[in-house]
Scaffold this active site. Structure first.
Site, PDB file in Angstrom:
ATOM      1  N   HIS A 273     -10.729  -1.979  11.867  1.00 24.87           N
ATOM      2  CA  HIS A 273      -9.182  -3.178  11.121  1.00 24.87           C
ATOM      3  C   HIS A 273      -9.313  -3.710  11.891  1.00 24.87           C
ATOM      4  O   HIS A 273      -8.304  -4.363  12.646  1.00 24.87           O
ATOM      5  CB  HIS A 273      -7.941  -2.144  11.083  1.00 24.87           C
ATOM      6  CG  HIS A 273      -6.919  -2.881   9.919  1.00 24.87           C
ATOM      7  ND1 HIS A 273      -6.074  -2.781  10.153  1.00 24.87           N
ATOM      8  CD2 HIS A 273      -6.923  -3.949   8.793  1.00 24.87           C
ATOM      9  CE1 HIS A 273      -5.154  -2.847   9.423  1.00 24.87           C
ATOM     10  NE2 HIS A 273      -5.561  -3.887   8.810  1.00 24.87           N
TER      11      HIS A 273
ATOM     12  N   LYS B  92      -9.314  -2.284   1.905  1.00 23.99           N
ATOM     13  CA  LYS B  92      -8.750  -0.996   2.438  1.00 23.99           C
ATOM     14  C   LYS B  92      -9.686   0.161   2.191  1.00 23.99           C
ATOM     15  O   LYS B  92     -10.595   1.206   3.112  1.00 23.99           O
ATOM     16  CB  LYS B  92      -7.360  -1.191   2.322  1.00 23.99           C
ATOM     17  CG  LYS B  92      -7.203  -1.716   3.117  1.00 23.99           C
ATOM     18  CD  LYS B  92      -7.011  -2.539   4.486  1.00 23.99           C
ATOM     19  CE  LYS B  92      -6.088  -3.964   4.165  1.00 23.99           C
ATOM     20  NZ  LYS B  92      -5.984  -3.730   6.087  1.00 23.99           N
TER      21      LYS B  92
ATOM     22  N   ARG C  12       1.979 -12.296  -0.736  1.00 17.65           N
ATOM     23  CA  ARG C  12       0.618 -12.410   0.019  1.00 17.65           C
ATOM     24  C   ARG C  12       0.008 -13.664  -0.612  1.00 17.65           C
ATOM     25  O   ARG C  12       0.293 -13.889  -2.066  1.00 17.65           O
ATOM     26  CB  ARG C  12      -0.045 -10.944  -0.279  1.00 17.65           C
ATOM     27  CG  ARG C  12      -0.030 -10.055   0.604  1.00 17.65           C
ATOM     28  CD  ARG C  12      -0.802  -9.589   1.861  1.00 17.65           C
ATOM     29  NE  ARG C  12       0.192  -8.779   2.189  1.00 17.65           N
ATOM     30  CZ  ARG C  12      -0.742  -8.076   3.586  1.00 17.65           C
ATOM     31  NH1 ARG C  12      -1.749  -8.124   4.378  1.00 17.65           N
ATOM     32  NH2 ARG C  12      -0.072  -7.126   4.892  1.00 17.65           N
TER      33      ARG C  12
ATOM     34  N   ARG D  83       0.967  -1.531   0.058  1.00 15.34           N
ATOM     35  CA  ARG D  83      -0.074  -0.210   0.349  1.00 15.34           C
ATOM     36  C   ARG D  83       0.892   1.270  -0.227  1.00 15.34           C
ATOM     37  O   ARG D  83       2.040   1.223   0.700  1.00 15.34           O
ATOM     38  CB  ARG D  83      -0.592   0.576   1.084  1.00 15.34           C
ATOM     39  CG  ARG D  83      -1.868  -0.733   1.165  1.00 15.34           C
ATOM     40  CD  ARG D  83      -3.343  -0.719   2.372  1.00 15.34           C
ATOM     41  NE  ARG D  83      -2.334  -1.106   2.978  1.00 15.34           N
ATOM     42  CZ  ARG D  83      -2.012  -0.367   4.274  1.00 15.34           C
ATOM     43  NH1 ARG D  83      -1.670   0.716   4.276  1.00 15.34           N
ATOM     44  NH2 ARG D  83      -1.210  -1.038   5.145  1.00 15.34           N
TER      45      ARG D  83
ATOM     46  N   SER E  99      -1.229  -3.600  10.297  1.00 14.60           N
ATOM     47  CA  SER E  99      -1.149  -4.208   9.469  1.00 14.60           C
ATOM     48  C   SER E  99       0.474  -5.220   9.609  1.00 14.60           C
ATOM     49  O   SER E  99       0.704  -4.810   9.996  1.00 14.60           O
ATOM     50  CB  SER E  99      -0.727  -3.371   7.714  1.00 14.60           C
ATOM     51  OG  SER E  99      -2.019  -2.379   7.785  1.00 14.60           O
TER      52      SER E  99
ATOM     53  N   ASP F  21      -9.420  -9.466   9.176  1.00 10.61           N
ATOM     54  CA  ASP F  21      -9.193  -8.146   9.115  1.00 10.61           C
ATOM     55  C   ASP F  21      -9.659  -7.233   8.890  1.00 10.61           C
ATOM     56  O   ASP F  21      -9.596  -6.285   9.778  1.00 10.61           O
ATOM     57  CB  ASP F  21      -8.490  -8.579   7.120  1.00 10.61           C
ATOM     58  CG  ASP F  21      -7.362  -7.237   7.251  1.00 10.61           C
ATOM     59  OD1 ASP F  21      -6.512  -6.614   8.087  1.00 10.61           O
ATOM     60  OD2 ASP F  21      -7.958  -6.286   5.929  1.00 10.61           O
TER      61      ASP F  21
ATOM     62  N   TYR G  16      -0.908  -3.337  -7.223  1.00  6.54           N
ATOM     63  CA  TYR G  16      -1.345  -4.635  -5.656  1.00  6.54           C
ATOM     64  C   TYR G  16      -2.110  -4.135  -4.659  1.00  6.54           C
ATOM     65  O   TYR G  16      -2.517  -3.095  -4.070  1.00  6.54           O
ATOM     66  CB  TYR G  16      -0.564  -3.657  -5.436  1.00  6.54           C
ATOM     67  CG  TYR G  16       0.451  -5.137  -5.044  1.00  6.54           C
ATOM     68  CD1 TYR G  16       0.714  -6.224  -4.892  1.00  6.54           C
ATOM     69  CD2 TYR G  16       0.568  -5.379  -3.112  1.00  6.54           C
ATOM     70  CE1 TYR G  16       1.582  -7.634  -3.847  1.00  6.54           C
ATOM     71  CE2 TYR G  16       1.153  -6.322  -2.327  1.00  6.54           C
ATOM     72  CZ  TYR G  16       1.444  -7.052  -2.565  1.00  6.54           C
ATOM     73  OH  TYR G  16       1.715  -8.480  -1.983  1.00  6.54           O
TER      74      TYR G  16
ATOM     75  N   CYS H   3       1.050  -7.143  11.937  1.00  9.76           N
ATOM     76  CA  CYS H   3       1.062  -7.268  13.277  1.00  9.76           C
ATOM     77  C   CYS H   3      -0.045  -8.906  14.016  1.00  9.76           C
ATOM     78  O   CYS H   3      -0.083  -9.037  15.125  1.00  9.76           O
ATOM     79  CB  CYS H   3       0.504  -6.300  13.889  1.00  9.76           C
ATOM     80  SG  CYS H   3       1.827  -4.649  13.882  1.00  9.76           S
TER      81      CYS H   3
HETATM   82  P1  GTP Z   1      -2.112  -8.080   7.458  1.00  8.63           P
HETATM   83  O1  GTP Z   1      -3.334  -8.578   6.405  1.00  8.63           O
HETATM   84  O2  GTP Z   1      -0.933  -6.522   6.812  1.00  8.63           O
HETATM   85  O3  GTP Z   1      -3.600  -6.807   8.181  1.00  8.63           O
HETATM   86  O4  GTP Z   1      -1.749  -8.275   8.984  1.00  8.63           O
HETATM   87  P2  GTP Z   1      -1.837  -9.358  10.212  1.00  8.63           P
HETATM   88  O5  GTP Z   1      -1.857  -8.199  10.642  1.00  8.63           O
HETATM   89  O6  GTP Z   1      -3.232 -10.485  10.031  1.00  8.63           O
HETATM   90  O7  GTP Z   1      -0.345 -10.437  10.865  1.00  8.63           O
HETATM   91  P3  GTP Z   1      -0.300 -11.749  10.253  1.00  8.63           P
HETATM   92  O8  GTP Z   1      -1.284 -12.365  11.095  1.00  8.63           O
HETATM   93  O9  GTP Z   1      -0.071 -12.262   8.757  1.00  8.63           O
HETATM   94  O10 GTP Z   1       1.254 -12.228  10.501  1.00  8.63           O
HETATM   95  C1  GTP Z   1       1.995 -11.026  10.481  1.00  8.63           C
HETATM   96  C2  GTP Z   1       3.299 -11.282  11.031  1.00  8.63           C
HETATM   97  O11 GTP Z   1       3.253 -11.303  12.093  1.00  8.63           O
HETATM   98  C3  GTP Z   1       3.951 -12.848   9.984  1.00  8.63           C
HETATM   99  O12 GTP Z   1       5.054 -12.620   9.241  1.00  8.63           O
HETATM  100  C4  GTP Z   1       3.857 -13.617  11.184  1.00  8.63           C
HETATM  101  O13 GTP Z   1       4.358 -14.810  11.021  1.00  8.63           O
HETATM  102  C5  GTP Z   1       3.949 -12.353  12.228  1.00  8.63           C
HETATM  103  N1  GTP Z   1       3.601 -13.087  14.084  1.00  8.63           N
HETATM  104  C6  GTP Z   1       2.179 -13.135  13.916  1.00  8.63           C
HETATM  105  N2  GTP Z   1       1.414 -13.937  15.551  1.00  8.63           N
HETATM  106  C7  GTP Z   1       2.840 -13.276  15.968  1.00  8.63           C
HETATM  107  C8  GTP Z   1       2.967 -13.706  17.489  1.00  8.63           C
HETATM  108  O14 GTP Z   1       2.213 -14.361  18.311  1.00  8.63           O
HETATM  109  N3  GTP Z   1       4.750 -13.318  17.735  1.00  8.63           N
HETATM  110  C9  GTP Z   1       5.523 -13.701  17.357  1.00  8.63           C
HETATM  111  N4  GTP Z   1       6.389 -13.268  16.989  1.00  8.63           N
HETATM  112  N5  GTP Z   1       4.891 -12.770  15.992  1.00  8.63           N
HETATM  113  C10 GTP Z   1       3.794 -13.201  14.843  1.00  8.63           C
HETATM  114  C1  SPV Z   2      -2.486  -3.880   5.477  1.00  9.07           C
HETATM  115  O1  SPV Z   2      -2.223  -3.863   4.894  1.00  9.07           O
HETATM  116  O2  SPV Z   2      -3.420  -4.276   6.703  1.00  9.07           O
HETATM  117  C2  SPV Z   2      -3.761  -5.733   4.730  1.00  9.07           C
HETATM  118  C3  SPV Z   2      -2.913  -5.421   3.374  1.00  9.07           C
HETATM  119  O3  SPV Z   2      -4.061  -5.794   4.788  1.00  9.07           O
HETATM  120  S1  SPV Z   2      -3.980  -4.963   2.181  1.00  9.07           S
HETATM  121  O4  SPV Z   2      -4.637  -5.458   1.658  1.00  9.07           O
HETATM  122  O5  SPV Z   2      -2.980  -4.788   0.639  1.00  9.07           O
HETATM  123  O6  SPV Z   2      -3.761  -3.555   2.496  1.00  9.07           O
HETATM  124 MN    MN Z   3      -4.986  -5.247   7.335  1.00 10.06          MN
END
Ligand code: GTP
Ligand code: SPV
Ligand code: MN
Length: 674
Positions: free
Chosen positions: A245, A225, A385, A86, A267, A294, A216, A269
């Protein structure tokens, strides 16, 4: 690999299902006259259509078909290397006044922006196909559900929207023939995928989105979003609901008692991971199910918050996903998945950093170059992704299609913080919870272009996604709270605190169940906690840590509050509110601002006077211990007239309240002690 591809010529019966709504027809015609595509393809969402589009995308080198045995019905796309996340700096909220967009958004004047974008779109689809993608966000029978139409010249976007939304006939039916019906207009063109001509513009008053120059993710899947959060949050405030979110998960105890919780993490996290959590062995009989990973749309029913997931698929971070970290995600992406920017192995399988097993001896990296384990570059882009249908998820919640949504027992805020923030704590009440959300901060990730790892305030994880003035957004939260007779409890978590050795103190992933369990215990009024200046904190023995391979001293550190760090943190809050401008921080929030400032008082007062609140009470300074605690916690009682009796020094609460007066935040008389 191609992003921009020439027009396709579908056979009769494919791409010709025009909707009957005249407003849609007129709008498409208008865009057609402007962008001058070779032809128009009207999507209906059928399988025949999908098969045809996949075949064309492969022919055009937009997609690579993966190994049918290893990842059936799955494909790889590579985006332009200049276009991998983004772009917050090119994202605009185009409201009639700058104030409506507020201090956290890029604003640009609507009429000027329309004419600039029209200039860019002029003839932009020459030689290309203009696809019309009808879709709905939300379960088909939900009162919250919204209809959108996205025009795009990217076949990859069409195929992604098919996964991410309920697409085609269902939307056309729901919209019906009324030309005055509410629906979102989305126009997307790749143009020439040049960052200098990349703009993601939102016109909330017109329910319109125009996105150009990117191919993308969140820039171009306009349902996500752009509609579900930016336009969604604007509509939500106007219509009295919430667009957040947040992931939504169900958690069921061995006795069959079920709660739903929603969690806002910025994002990349951990939302997808938390939403698919598998409890550790010790928690046999506990079950976590996913409603969404999400976005949550929430409405009030019978004094409670109910949430639906408006999406139909997951657009998740690939790197780090493994059978060890997230088995449910791995099972979800084993088939029928569209991958973007991961590596391709020699046997047409996909690979990424953090996948189980050894790396391949040779692969093609996300840019299309040869890669070996000795390469300096990453094989998969850090923001690579997967797009996968939610029905692939083995732990999909059975109520995911329920129109009214699921009742939310707890809301969790969380960020990526190496220090300061404890593993978990609970707010004193809704308003204090709103404060915790409003002051959230997190280290930046690869999900947006720009520096990674910098701590920034990201209120409610909505900094890049709130489609209007953030001050009004905070006030909307407060207003919602007033309407809830049975509000969710609010918590803050941090999976990412690090020890002196720079390593994560908490194992995270499945072990986050231990934190979730405490949250559920609190909802059930059975969990223990100690009152601290920042909220209710569990003691180590309040958490179920059985079979956990973490040293006790690490747990103590994880649950600890470091006064020096918190002084900095509170100064950070204040700086943030100052940066928003006093206009944005309206009266209601000011009352909450006092809360943790009061907390600072407790930390500070304790230090200055060298005594605890119990001692203050014993010294007879304050009428009751209860009053003492609240006075200190809320920053009342010490304001103005009172100096610390023992030290004679001005108490720190005077200072923080002075500071607030100084920055112009209006001080409101405290609420009565409860
Ligand atoms: P968006 O799709 O961008 O909104 O991301 P999200 O909030 O869904 O994050 P996601 O669950 O995909 O995790 C993002 C990164 O954080 C990945 O590389 C995970 O492996 C890492 N991660 C997720 N949960 C944990 C956790 O409990 N501990 C640690 N150390 N890393 C984590
Ligand atoms: C985020 O960045 O919070 C996402 C990925 O979930 S995107 O759809 O590219 O915004
Ligand atoms: Mn997101």
């Amino acid at each position: 690999m191609k992003n921009i591809a020439p027009a396709i010529s579908p056979p009769t019966g494919i791409g010709d299902s025009k909707p009957g709504n005249q407003a849609v027809l007129d709008w498409v015609h208008e865009v057609e006259l402007l962008a001058k595509p070779e032809n128009v393809f009207w999507c209906d969402g059928s399988e025949r259509e999908r098969d045809y589009l996949l075949q064309e995308a492969i022919k055009q080198n937009v997609l690579i078909k993966l190994n049918e045995k290893k990842v059936p019905r799955s494909y790889l796309h590579r985006s332009n290397p200049n276009d991998v996340a983004r772009v917050e700096q090119f994202t605009f909220i185009c409201t009639p006044t700058k104030e409506e967009a507020g201090p956290t958004n890029n604003w640009s004047e609507p009429a000027e922006t329309y004419s600039k974008l029209q200039g860019l779109l002029k003839g932009a689809m020459h030689g290309r196909t203009l696809f019309v993608v009808p879709y709905i966000m939300g379960p088909p029978d939900s009162p919250l559900t919204k209809v959108g139409f996205e025009i795009t010249d990217s076949i990859y976007v069409v195929l992604s929207m098919r996964i991410m939304t309920r697409m085609g006939e269902v939307a056309v039916k729901r919209l019906g023939h009324d030309p005055a019906a509410e629906w979102n207009r989305g126009v997307h063109s790749l143009l020439d995928v040049d960052p200098a001509r990349r703009f993601i513009c939102h016109f909330p008053q017109d329910n319109t989105i125009i996105s150009v120059g990117s191919g993308y993710g969140g820039n171009v899947l306009l349902s996500k979003k752009c509609l579900a959060l930016r336009i969604g949050s604007y509509l939500a405030r106007k219509q009295g609901w919430m667009a957040e979110h947040m992931l939504i998960l169900g958690v069921e105890s061995p006795a069959g008692k079920k709660h739903y919780v929603a969690a806002a993490f910025p994002s990349a996290c951990g939302k997808t991971n938390f939403a698919m959590l598998i409890p550790p062995k010790h928690f046999a009989g506990w079950k976590v199910t996913t409603v969404g990973d999400d976005i949550a749309w929430m409405q009030i029913r019978d004094g409670r918050l109910f949430a639906v997931n408006p999406e139909n698929g997951y657009f998740g971070v690939v790197p780090g996903t493994s059978y060890n970290s997230n088995p449910n995600a791995m099972k979800s992406i084993e088939h029928d998945t569209l991958y973007t920017n991961v590596a391709l192995t020699d046997d047409d399988d996909v690979w990424w950093e953090g996948k189980d097993g050894p790396p391949p001896k040779h692969a093609i990296d996300w840019k299309g170059n040869d890669w070996t384990p000795d390469s300096k570059e990453k094989a998969a882009h850090p923001n690579s992704r997967f797009a996968t249908p939610m029905r692939n998820n083995p732990v999909l919640d059975p109520n995911v299609e329920k129109g009214e949504g699921v009742p939310i027992s707890a809301i969790i805020f969380g960020g990526r913080r190496s220090n300061t923030m404890p593993l978990v704590f609970q707010s004193f009440d809704w308003e204090h919870g709103v404060y915790l959300g409003a002051t959230m901060a997190s280290e930046t990730t690869a999900a947006a272009t720009g520096a990674v790892g910098q701590v920034r305030r990201d209120p409610m994880a909505m900094l890049p996604f709130c489609g209007y003035n953030i001050g009004d957004y905070f006030r909307h939260w407060i207003e919602i709270g007033k309407r809830l007779t049975n509000p969710p409890l609010i918590f803050n978590v941090n999976w990412f605190r690090k020890g002196g050795d720079g390593k994560f103190l908490w194992p995270g992933f499945g072990d986050n169940m231990r934190v979730l369990k405490w949250i559920i215990d609190r909802c059930e009024k059975s969990g223990g906690a100690v009152e601290s200046p920042i909220g209710w904190l569990p003691s180590p023995h309040d958490l179920d840590l059985a079979d956990l391979d973490v040293e006790h001293k690490c747990v103590v550190e994880l649950l600890g509050i470091d006064h020096e760090e918190w002084k900095k943190e509170l100064a950070g809050h204040q700086k943030f509110f100052e940066s928003l401008g006093v206009d944005a921080v309206l009266l209601d929030l000011a009352r909450i601002v006092v809360n943790p400032m009061g907390a600072a008082c407790l930390i500070g007062a304790g230090e200055i006077a060298g005594r605890s609140e119990d001692e203050a009470y014993a010294a007879g300074d304050i009428a009751s211990q209860e009053a003492c605690r609240h006075a200190l916690l809320l920053g009342v009682g010490m304001c103005g007239e009172r100096n610390d009796s023992r030290s004679g020094q001005q108490s720190s609460s005077d200072q923080s309240l002075d500071q607030m007066n100084h920055c112009g935040i209006p001080l409101v008389k405290m609420r009565p002690l409860s």
